[in-house]
Design a protein around this motif. Structure first.
Motif, mmCIF file in Angstrom:
data_model
loop_
_atom_site.group_PDB
_atom_site.id
_atom_site.type_symbol
_atom_site.label_atom_id
_atom_site.label_comp_id
_atom_site.label_asym_id
_atom_site.label_seq_id
_atom_site.Cartn_x
_atom_site.Cartn_y
_atom_site.Cartn_z
ATOM 1 N N TYR A 15 0.846 -1.204 0.000
ATOM 2 C CA TYR A 15 0.000 0.000 0.000
ATOM 3 C C TYR A 15 0.876 1.247 0.000
ATOM 4 C CZ TYR A 15 -4.286 -2.604 1.032
ATOM 5 O OH TYR A 15 -5.369 -3.438 0.962
ATOM 6 N N ILE A 16 0.309 2.328 -0.540
ATOM 7 C CA ILE A 16 1.000 3.615 -0.587
ATOM 8 C C ILE A 16 0.162 4.627 0.187
ATOM 9 C CG2 ILE A 16 1.758 5.480 -2.125
ATOM 10 C CD1 ILE A 16 2.576 3.426 -4.086
ATOM 11 N N PRO A 17 0.761 5.375 1.117
ATOM 12 C CA PRO A 17 -0.048 6.298 1.913
ATOM 13 C C PRO A 17 -0.622 7.451 1.081
ATOM 14 C CG PRO A 17 2.275 6.427 2.559
ATOM 15 C CD PRO A 17 2.162 5.320 1.558
ATOM 16 N N ILE A 18 -1.860 7.821 1.404
ATOM 17 C CA ILE A 18 -2.497 8.969 0.741
ATOM 18 C C ILE A 18 -2.843 10.060 1.740
ATOM 19 C CG2 ILE A 18 -3.369 7.590 -1.177
ATOM 20 C CD1 ILE A 18 -6.159 7.682 0.091
ATOM 21 N N LEU A 19 -2.776 9.738 3.025
ATOM 22 C CA LEU A 19 -3.029 10.712 4.101
ATOM 23 C C LEU A 19 -2.058 10.394 5.238
ATOM 24 C CD1 LEU A 19 -5.110 12.784 5.507
ATOM 25 C CD2 LEU A 19 -5.991 10.746 6.582
ATOM 26 N N ALA A 20 -1.416 11.434 5.771
ATOM 27 C CA ALA A 20 -0.357 11.232 6.754
ATOM 28 C C ALA A 20 -0.622 12.064 8.002
ATOM 29 C CB ALA A 20 0.981 11.636 6.139
ATOM 30 N N LEU A 21 -0.737 11.406 9.148
ATOM 31 C CA LEU A 21 -0.887 12.127 10.416
ATOM 32 C C LEU A 21 0.421 12.000 11.198
ATOM 33 C CD1 LEU A 21 -4.464 10.922 11.522
ATOM 34 C CD2 LEU A 21 -3.854 12.922 10.132
ATOM 35 N N ASP A 22 1.151 13.091 11.272
ATOM 36 C CA ASP A 22 2.445 13.121 11.958
ATOM 37 C C ASP A 22 2.188 13.277 13.452
ATOM 38 O OD1 ASP A 22 4.999 13.643 12.909
ATOM 39 O OD2 ASP A 22 5.479 15.137 11.379
ATOM 40 N N VAL A 23 2.571 12.268 14.237
ATOM 41 C CA VAL A 23 2.394 12.393 15.687
ATOM 42 C C VAL A 23 3.733 12.439 16.432
ATOM 43 C CG1 VAL A 23 0.030 11.538 15.757
ATOM 44 C CG2 VAL A 23 1.894 9.897 15.952
ATOM 45 N N TRP A 24 4.786 12.846 15.729
ATOM 46 C CA TRP A 24 6.019 13.187 16.432
ATOM 47 C C TRP A 24 5.741 14.443 17.267
ATOM 48 C CZ3 TRP A 24 11.534 11.971 15.353
ATOM 49 C CH2 TRP A 24 11.684 10.780 14.634
ATOM 50 N N GLU A 25 6.384 14.535 18.434
ATOM 51 C CA GLU A 25 6.144 15.729 19.268
ATOM 52 C C GLU A 25 6.550 17.013 18.550
ATOM 53 O OE1 GLU A 25 7.990 15.007 23.068
ATOM 54 O OE2 GLU A 25 6.210 13.948 23.804
ATOM 55 N N HIS A 26 7.521 16.943 17.624
ATOM 56 C CA HIS A 26 7.939 18.174 16.927
ATOM 57 C C HIS A 26 6.789 18.775 16.105
ATOM 58 C CE1 HIS A 26 9.598 15.509 13.395
ATOM 59 N NE2 HIS A 26 8.420 15.985 13.049
ATOM 60 N N ALA A 27 5.747 17.969 15.826
ATOM 61 C CA ALA A 27 4.618 18.453 15.026
ATOM 62 C C ALA A 27 3.624 19.270 15.850
ATOM 63 C CB ALA A 27 3.895 17.263 14.385
ATOM 64 N N TYR A 28 3.700 19.166 17.183
ATOM 65 C CA TYR A 28 2.642 19.826 17.979
ATOM 66 C C TYR A 28 3.065 20.357 19.336
ATOM 67 C CZ TYR A 28 2.363 15.223 20.327
ATOM 68 O OH TYR A 28 2.646 14.074 21.008
ATOM 69 N N TYR A 29 4.282 20.040 19.802
ATOM 70 C CA TYR A 29 4.570 20.266 21.218
ATOM 71 C C TYR A 29 4.599 21.740 21.623
ATOM 72 C CZ TYR A 29 5.813 18.473 25.761
ATOM 73 O OH TYR A 29 5.767 18.124 27.085
ATOM 74 N N LEU A 30 5.025 22.624 20.737
ATOM 75 C CA LEU A 30 5.107 24.054 21.104
ATOM 76 C C LEU A 30 3.743 24.594 21.508
ATOM 77 C CD1 LEU A 30 7.467 25.511 18.336
ATOM 78 C CD2 LEU A 30 8.029 24.991 20.718
ATOM 79 N N LYS A 31 2.701 24.169 20.793
ATOM 80 C CA LYS A 31 1.360 24.689 21.071
ATOM 81 C C LYS A 31 0.557 23.768 21.991
ATOM 82 C CE LYS A 31 -2.926 25.974 18.653
ATOM 83 N NZ LYS A 31 -3.133 27.350 19.086
ATOM 84 N N TYR A 32 0.634 22.478 21.719
ATOM 85 C CA TYR A 32 -0.277 21.541 22.412
ATOM 86 C C TYR A 32 0.367 20.832 23.597
ATOM 87 C CZ TYR A 32 -3.448 22.164 18.467
ATOM 88 O OH TYR A 32 -4.298 22.701 17.534
ATOM 89 N N LYS A 33 1.692 21.018 23.765
ATOM 90 C CA LYS A 33 2.427 20.310 24.829
ATOM 91 C C LYS A 33 2.122 18.803 24.755
ATOM 92 C CE LYS A 33 4.207 24.149 26.379
ATOM 93 N NZ LYS A 33 3.828 25.049 25.258
ATOM 94 N N ASN A 34 1.654 18.227 25.863
ATOM 95 C CA ASN A 34 1.425 16.780 25.881
ATOM 96 C C ASN A 34 0.069 16.365 25.315
ATOM 97 O OD1 ASN A 34 0.383 18.170 28.146
ATOM 98 N ND2 ASN A 34 -0.095 16.221 29.113
ATOM 99 N N LEU A 35 -0.718 17.312 24.816
ATOM 100 C CA LEU A 35 -2.104 17.015 24.428
ATOM 101 C C LEU A 35 -2.184 16.590 22.957
ATOM 102 C CD1 LEU A 35 -3.836 19.938 26.360
ATOM 103 C CD2 LEU A 35 -3.436 17.572 27.116
#
Ligand SMILES: [Fe+2]
Length: 205
Positions: free
Chosen positions: A159-179
């Protein structure tokens, strides 16, 4: 030479869901570094004439373990982030349409069910990684998650991805912290389902 997908919006265009500093750091530092290091590894492996999907699908053919690991991590980082940034938009189509919409309904029951399953996978990925919606050449859909910068291509799923959800902390930590949950849910305000549909149509063609 592999290059980052041009960012089709300004760094601050994804506010309030993703802040400008996160987009800038993510794209101009993290994604840029993966791209630079991927190019170095490609040169060391002598794979300049291959495309990234071919490289990720055939990592076993690289004999040097250090080069193989560099290709897997940085090639994945290069490819995964191209998909991630290109699918986001400040003015997204917030529903799939056409063939993809039909396939989502027949596979997952409804678009809402698909979203719930993707969120579940994104939250369930322990540590750094990704959640995916992927397709194969027959048009079948699959949802999955991967650690680090792996993806359904390097995992040899067919399979080849067509939608990607990045859940590395670098994608959200500044704003969302641990959330992480708040970040993942807010991502769905930015995902352009026209782009996801185009990704799907390109694979099944
Ligand atoms: Fe990332």
């Amino acid at each position: 030479m592999f290059t980052q997908v041009p960012l089709p919006y300004a760094y601050d265009a994804l506010e309030p869901y993703i802040d400008a500093l996160t987009v800038e750091t993510h794209y101009a530092k993290h994604h840029a570094a993966y791209t630079t290091n991927f190019n170095k590894a490609v040169e060391m492996a002598g794979l300049q004439d291959k495309d990234v999907i071919e490289i990720l699908a055939n990592l076993d053919s690289v004999s040097d373990p250090a080069v193989r690991t560099a290709l897997r991590n940085n090639g994945g980082g290069f490819y995964n982030h191209n998909l991630y940034f290109a699918q986001l938009s400040p003015n997204p189509a917030n529903q799939p349409s056409g063939k993809l919409a039909e396939k989502i309904n027949s596979t997952f029951g409804s678009f809402d069910n698909l979203k719930a399953e993707l969120i579940r996978l994104a939250l369930g990925q322990f540590g750094s990684g990704w959640a995916w919606l992927s397709a194969n050449k027959n048009g079948d859909l699959m949802i999955s998650s991967s650690p680090n910068q792996d993806n359904p291509i390097s995992e040899k799923t067919g399979y080849i991805p067509i939608l990607a959800l990045d859940v590395w902390e670098h994608a959200y930590y500044l704003k969302y912290k641990n959330l992480r949950a708040d970040y993942v849910k807010s991502l769905f305000n930015l995902i352009d389902w026209n782009t996801v549909s185009e990704n799907y149509n390109r694979i099944i063609r």
